[in-house]
Design an enzyme around this catalytic site. Structure first.
Site, mmCIF file in Angstrom:
data_model
loop_
_atom_site.group_PDB
_atom_site.id
_atom_site.type_symbol
_atom_site.label_atom_id
_atom_site.label_comp_id
_atom_site.label_asym_id
_atom_site.label_seq_id
_atom_site.Cartn_x
_atom_site.Cartn_y
_atom_site.Cartn_z
ATOM 1 N N GLN A 100 -4.629 -39.515 12.728
ATOM 2 C CA GLN A 100 -3.592 -39.666 13.771
ATOM 3 C C GLN A 100 -3.517 -41.146 14.122
ATOM 4 O O GLN A 100 -3.936 -41.580 15.193
ATOM 5 C CB GLN A 100 -3.949 -38.810 14.988
ATOM 6 N N ASP A 176 -2.269 -39.231 -4.273
ATOM 7 C CA ASP A 176 -1.049 -39.490 -3.489
ATOM 8 C C ASP A 176 -0.785 -40.992 -3.498
ATOM 9 O O ASP A 176 -1.659 -41.783 -3.875
ATOM 10 C CB ASP A 176 -1.139 -38.924 -2.057
ATOM 11 N N LYS A 199 2.864 -36.757 -3.766
ATOM 12 C CA LYS A 199 2.517 -35.567 -2.970
ATOM 13 C C LYS A 199 3.391 -35.471 -1.722
ATOM 14 O O LYS A 199 3.694 -36.476 -1.094
ATOM 15 C CB LYS A 199 1.035 -35.696 -2.562
HETATM 16 C C1 R5P Z 1 -4.159 -38.104 3.023
HETATM 17 O O1 R5P Z 1 -3.458 -39.084 3.166
HETATM 18 C C2 R5P Z 1 -5.622 -38.228 2.740
HETATM 19 O O2 R5P Z 1 -5.893 -39.355 1.990
HETATM 20 C C3 R5P Z 1 -6.155 -37.010 2.026
HETATM 21 O O3 R5P Z 1 -5.449 -36.863 0.806
HETATM 22 C C4 R5P Z 1 -5.970 -35.781 2.828
HETATM 23 O O4 R5P Z 1 -6.335 -35.990 4.152
HETATM 24 C C5 R5P Z 1 -6.795 -34.660 2.245
HETATM 25 O O5 R5P Z 1 -6.562 -33.514 2.992
HETATM 26 P P1 R5P Z 1 -6.607 -32.080 2.312
HETATM 27 O O6 R5P Z 1 -7.897 -31.982 1.550
HETATM 28 O O7 R5P Z 1 -6.553 -31.124 3.487
HETATM 29 O O8 R5P Z 1 -5.413 -31.958 1.424
#
Ligand code: R5P
Length: 327
Positions: A100, A176, A199
């Protein structure tokens, strides 16, 4: 003893094991203190030794349950301040609420900034942390922040695998676009191609992976992210990579938050190995992952940082073999 006073390192409850590794590196024992929960959920921190004028470090990740850990951290700081510690450094291997970090839509808070304000207002003099979700969070603090990178820890591990003849035909994949810089840095350090996945996040636990920029056919794919939370990102990415012909898929992330459906998703995914650091304490619920889950320790990295800060030495040497911050 140096001008910063005697060194004292205390363990918050989320980091007892990690703190022992840190203290092992520093050839000392963790400071003596008790953390007690009252029946109504209130927390008490009681120091069992004198800290007057000492250089004190509290090792505590604000991981799940995030709000309790955060409150515990604030109480540690207040306790040390009222006990007249000379300097209080919060060692936050994992900084909760980091996601956040901006107003990406109207009428939302910037909670990472609120947390930085709370830590500073409680009386911390300095922060050491690792792989923040966004490097600019450092600027949310008006006290010094040493933002370390865990990439040297990963590089050491993966280079050892390479010496054993593993990781042939390597391709570093950023799951991503926010993580491209780190994947690029790792590709330079380990040698290998680079690919990027586009992503789209649909909710806190679901993502959609659309396009792959690059080729992974016949490759050993190594994905890097700052954290694996619900594992939606890496598991969706792994499906796409498998479809595009990847030979082997490894997922690596500094913070193995592993909440909600993460363990089930990772167990069922085509990912052969999940490599994380011990910035977030391991939970018994991750047991089903067995040998698929590899944990590397950031203890020596943090121990070295504490040693250098305590002795007024530069921490730049810790960035050797680092792929740099996320963005
Ligand atoms: C996003 O920008 C972060 O770098 C991670 O890719 C993300 O927080 C991973 O979250 P989750 O495992 O819930 O997809």
């Amino acid at each position: 003893m140096n001008e910063n006073g005697e060194l004292k390192v205390f363990a918050g409850r989320s980091c007892e094991a990690l703190c022992k590794t840190v203290c092992g590196f520093l050839e000392g024992a963790p400071g003596r203190a008790k953390v007690v929960d009252f029946p109504d959920g209130e927390i008490l921190v009681k120091l069992d030794e004198d800290v007057r004028g000492r250089d004190c470090y509290v090792v505590l990740s604000t991981s799940e349950p995030v709000n309790d850990r955060l409150m515990e951290l604030l109480i540690w700081i207040d306790c040390l301040r009222r006990a007249s510690a000379g300097r209080i450094t919060c060692v936050l291997p994992y900084f909760g609420y980091a996601r956040q970090d901006r107003k990406d839509e109207g009428r939302v808070p910037v909670t990472a900034k609120l947390v930085a304000n709370l830590i500073t207002a409680a009386g911390a003099h300095r922060v050491i942390t690792i792989d923040l979700h966004a490097a600019q969070i450092q600027g949310f603090f008006d006290i010094p922040v040493d933002h370390l990178s865990a990439t040297p820890v990963f590089v050491g591990y993966f280079q050892d695998l390479q010496k054993k003849g593993e990781l042939k035909d390597l391709c570093l994949v950023s799951p991503d676009v926010g993580n491209v810089k780190v994947a690029e840095g790792m590709a330079k350090l380990l040698g290998g191609d680079l690919a990027i996945i586009y992503k789209k996040r649909l909710s806190g636990s679901t993502v959609e992976t659309g396009q792959l920029i690059g080729t992974v056919e016949g490759k050993t794919v190594l994905m890097f992210d700052d954290m694996i939370s619900t594992a939606g990102t890496v598991c969706e990415a792994a499906k796409l990579l498998k479809d595009r012909g990847a030979k082997d898929i490894i997922a690596a992330a500094t913070h193995g938050v592993l909440v909600g459906p993460a363990v089930e998703r990772l167990a069922a995914s085509p990912i052969s190995k999940v490599v994380v650091c011990d910035t977030v304490p391991r939970h018994a619920r991750t047991d089903p992952l067995g040998a698929k889950l590899v944990e590397l320790s950031v203890g020596p990295l943090l121990g070295n940082a504490i040693y250098r800060i305590h002795n007024n030495q530069s921490v730049s040497a810790l960035f050797r073999n680092s792929a740099g911050p996320k963005r």
